[in-house]
Design an enzyme around this catalytic site. Sequence first.
Site, mmCIF file in Angstrom:
data_model
loop_
_atom_site.group_PDB
_atom_site.id
_atom_site.type_symbol
_atom_site.label_atom_id
_atom_site.label_comp_id
_atom_site.label_asym_id
_atom_site.label_seq_id
_atom_site.Cartn_x
_atom_site.Cartn_y
_atom_site.Cartn_z
ATOM 1 N N GLY A 80 8.820 -35.148 -20.784
ATOM 2 C CA GLY A 80 10.195 -35.285 -21.517
ATOM 3 C C GLY A 80 10.542 -36.663 -21.847
ATOM 4 N N ALA A 81 9.791 -37.183 -22.693
ATOM 5 C CA ALA A 81 9.960 -38.765 -23.064
ATOM 6 C C ALA A 81 10.452 -39.033 -24.330
ATOM 7 C CB ALA A 81 8.413 -39.457 -22.904
ATOM 8 N N ASN A 82 11.078 -37.907 -25.011
ATOM 9 C CA ASN A 82 11.485 -38.139 -26.222
ATOM 10 C C ASN A 82 13.169 -38.651 -26.109
ATOM 11 O OD1 ASN A 82 11.949 -35.211 -25.692
ATOM 12 N ND2 ASN A 82 13.424 -35.614 -27.241
ATOM 13 N N THR A 83 13.577 -38.476 -24.984
ATOM 14 C CA THR A 83 15.133 -39.062 -24.896
ATOM 15 C C THR A 83 15.427 -39.398 -23.327
ATOM 16 O OG1 THR A 83 17.396 -38.220 -25.297
ATOM 17 C CG2 THR A 83 15.857 -36.740 -24.414
ATOM 18 N N GLY A 84 16.474 -40.204 -23.239
ATOM 19 C CA GLY A 84 16.914 -40.417 -21.791
ATOM 20 C C GLY A 84 16.059 -41.122 -20.917
ATOM 21 N N GLY A 124 13.223 -40.323 -19.798
ATOM 22 C CA GLY A 124 11.729 -40.185 -20.147
ATOM 23 C C GLY A 124 11.514 -41.207 -21.019
ATOM 24 N N SER A 175 16.350 -35.328 -7.614
ATOM 25 C CA SER A 175 17.883 -35.844 -8.053
ATOM 26 C C SER A 175 18.688 -35.899 -6.537
ATOM 27 C CB SER A 175 18.343 -34.559 -8.963
ATOM 28 O OG SER A 175 19.830 -34.639 -8.926
ATOM 29 N N TYR A 225 19.378 -25.321 -9.359
ATOM 30 C CA TYR A 225 19.080 -26.418 -9.930
ATOM 31 C C TYR A 225 18.643 -27.491 -8.488
ATOM 32 C CZ TYR A 225 19.124 -31.407 -11.623
ATOM 33 O OH TYR A 225 18.978 -32.716 -11.871
#
Length: 324
Positions: free
Chosen positions: A22-26, A28, A146, A172
Site C-alpha cells: 500500500g505504498a502509493n499513497t498516505g 505507506g 490501529s 474493522y
Amino acid sequence: MGEKWTTAHIPDQRGRVAVVTGANTGLGYETAKALAERGASVVLAVRDAGKGERAAARMRGDVTVQALDLASLGSVRTAAAALRTRFDRIDLLINNAGVMHTPKRTTEDGFEMQFGTNHLGHFALTGLLLDLMLPVPGSRVVTVSSTGHRIRAAIHFDDLQWERSYSRIAAYGQSKLANLMFTYELQRRLAPHGTTAALAAHPGVSSTELARNLPAALRLPITWLAPLLTQSPAMGALPTLRAATDPAALGGQYYGPGGRREVRGHPRPVTSSQESYEAAAQQRLWAVSEDLTGVRFPLAGPERNACPAAPRESPGRRGAGSPA
C-alpha cells in the site's frame, strides 16, 4: 531515547531490501519514501501498478513496483513468487496496506473484505516471503494496526466472515485486532531463530484516504475537525519507521504516537488491548488463518512459556478517536 524520534534517527539502510504494501499513497508512501531516502532498495507493493509507478517517480533512490492485490490470494501468491525471483533476501516487510469501514462485500476468495485484506492477505504474504527473511540478521516484519483494534473489537471465531450480520466498524476492529494477535504469535514463533523480529505500529489519527468509507454522518464532522484531531501522513508513518529501523526496538513491541491518548505525536512503545495478548486466541487465529489461506509458515509451533506477556498499564495505554 529522550529526544523526539524523527526520520533523522533512521540508520543507514544501504544494502537492505524493504517491501512496503500500500505504498502509493498516505502512510505507506511516506514509509517507503523515508526508507528509500536512507538508501534501502524499496519495493512498492500496490494494487494499482500505474499509481505505484507514479508514486515511485516522486521518490529518490532505488524504488520499484510490484503489483499486489491483498484481496486476492492468487495475486498474493503471484506477487510473492515475483519477489522471490527478484530478490534472494528481504530485510523489511512492512504490512501497511488496508481498507477501513467498507460496506459489506467480500474478497475474491469469499472473505469479508476488511478481515480478508487487512489480516489474511498480509498473513499469506508474510508466510510466503518469510524464508527470505529468516537468514537475514536484523530483518523485521512490521504490521500496521490501529486504535480501532479497541473499538467493538473481538475475534468472532463463530462468524469470522460476518455472514449472519455486519457492522463495518466492528469488522474493522476485528481486522486490526487480528493484525496485533498475528504479530505477537509470529514473534513467539520467531524468537527461537534469533534473526527476524515481528513488531506492530499504529499511526494515531492520521489524515489519509482510509476515511473515505466512513458514513457521511461521521465523515463530515471529522473533515471539519481534521486539523485539530489528526496528524499528517508523514507523522503517522513515524511509528512504523521506528518499529522497522530503530536498533533498540524489540520483537513483540507496538509503537504509536506519544501524545495524549496516542492520537498524535512522536513515536514511542505503547501497549495494546488486553484481548490482543490472549495467547490461546492468538494461536487459534493462527491455525484458522493457515486453513483459510492455505499458507504454512516455515516455523515450528511455539512453547507456551514463550508468549509475549501483556505489559502493565502505562501512560498512553488507551487510544482514542477515529482510527487511521
